[in-house]
Structure formats: structure tokens, C-alpha cells
Design a protein around this motif. Structure first.
Motif, short mmCIF file in Angstrom:
data_model
loop_
_atom_site.label_atom_id
_atom_site.label_comp_id
_atom_site.label_asym_id
_atom_site.label_seq_id
_atom_site.Cartn_x
_atom_site.Cartn_y
_atom_site.Cartn_z
N UNK A 2 0.74 -1.18 -0.23
CA UNK A 2 0.01 -0.19 -0.15
C UNK A 2 0.89 1.10 -0.14
N UNK A 3 0.30 2.36 -0.44
CA UNK A 3 1.10 3.75 -0.50
C UNK A 3 1.21 4.26 0.83
N UNK A 4 2.26 4.88 1.08
CA UNK A 4 2.58 5.42 2.53
C UNK A 4 2.56 7.10 2.39
N UNK A 5 1.83 7.61 3.16
CA UNK A 5 1.74 9.29 3.01
C UNK A 5 2.00 9.80 4.40
N UNK A 56 2.20 12.63 10.85
CA UNK A 56 0.99 11.97 11.12
C UNK A 56 1.11 10.87 9.65
N UNK A 57 1.07 9.57 9.99
CA UNK A 57 1.38 8.34 8.84
C UNK A 57 0.03 7.97 8.47
N UNK A 58 -0.10 7.88 7.03
CA UNK A 58 -1.29 6.89 6.45
C UNK A 58 -0.78 5.84 5.58
N UNK A 59 -1.13 4.55 5.96
CA UNK A 59 -0.87 3.64 5.07
C UNK A 59 -2.15 3.08 4.40
N UNK A 60 -2.18 3.46 2.86
CA UNK A 60 -3.34 3.29 2.18
C UNK A 60 -4.50 4.33 2.91
N UNK A 61 -5.71 3.90 3.20
CA UNK A 61 -6.62 4.80 3.60
C UNK A 61 -6.51 4.74 5.24
N UNK A 62 -5.51 4.04 5.83
CA UNK A 62 -5.59 3.80 7.24
C UNK A 62 -4.65 4.80 7.97
N UNK A 63 -5.21 5.64 8.86
CA UNK A 63 -4.45 6.77 9.56
C UNK A 63 -3.81 5.81 10.70
N UNK A 64 -2.60 5.81 10.88
CA UNK A 64 -1.64 4.98 11.67
C UNK A 64 -1.49 5.79 12.88
N UNK A 65 -1.17 7.40 12.88
CA UNK A 65 -1.02 8.00 13.76
C UNK A 65 0.35 8.64 13.68
#
Length: 86
Positions: A2-5, A56-65
Motif C-alpha cells: 500500500x502507498x504510504x503518506x 502523521x502517517x497513513x498507510x493506504x486509507x488507514x491513519x496509523x497516527x
């Protein structure tokens, strides 16, 4: 994978630590959004996450924190399955 933002700033040791962990787990590309140079992105980050700190980290559509959340996710074995969820 998954993409990481990741929302970041130029001088953030937690951002560096989070990027190191992600790269160690096989992430080749992290889309970094610099909120110190773009106030609109800071507003978007706060609206989306309800948080004011970076990273603030997102993996795909999931906000990891943030960094601590990412480290805890990895420690309990949840990071690699999330990364590979594609």
C-alpha cells in the motif's frame, strides 16, 4: 504494498525515525507532505486526523497516527500485514 503518506516538517526527529522504520520494513517510497512550508496542508492534516503534531502517517486509507503509534503497531506485529494489504 500500500502507498504510504506522511505529514512532516524539515526538522522532526520523529519523522526521521518513522521513515527509517518504514524503509526497514520494505517501503521504497513515502509521499511526504511538508506542513512547515504549506499551511494549507497543515490545516488539511489537522482536519483529517484531529492532531497537530508530526509525523502523521497513513498507510493506504488507514491513519496509523504518529511515530509512537507506528512503533507500537510494528511491535505488536501489525505493520507488515497492513503494508501488504494491497
Amino acid at each position: 504494498m500500500l502507498a504510504v503518506k506522511m505529514y512532516t516538517t524539515a526538522v522532526c526527529p520523529y519523522c526521521v525515525r518513522a521513515k527509517q522504520l518504514l524503509k526497514a520494513r520494505g517501503v521504497e517510497h513515502i509521499e511526504e507532505i511538508r506542513i512547515d512550508t504549506n499551511p494549507q496542508e497543515r490545516e488539511r492534516m489537522m482536519e483529517t486526523t484531529g492532531r497537530r503534531t508530526v509525523p502523521q502517517i497513513f498507510i493506504g486509507d488507514t491513519h496509523v497516527g504518529g511515530c509512537d503509534d507506528l512503533m507500537a503497531l510494528d511491535a505488536r506485529g501489525g505493520l507488515l500485514p497492513l503494508l501488504g494489504a494491497a
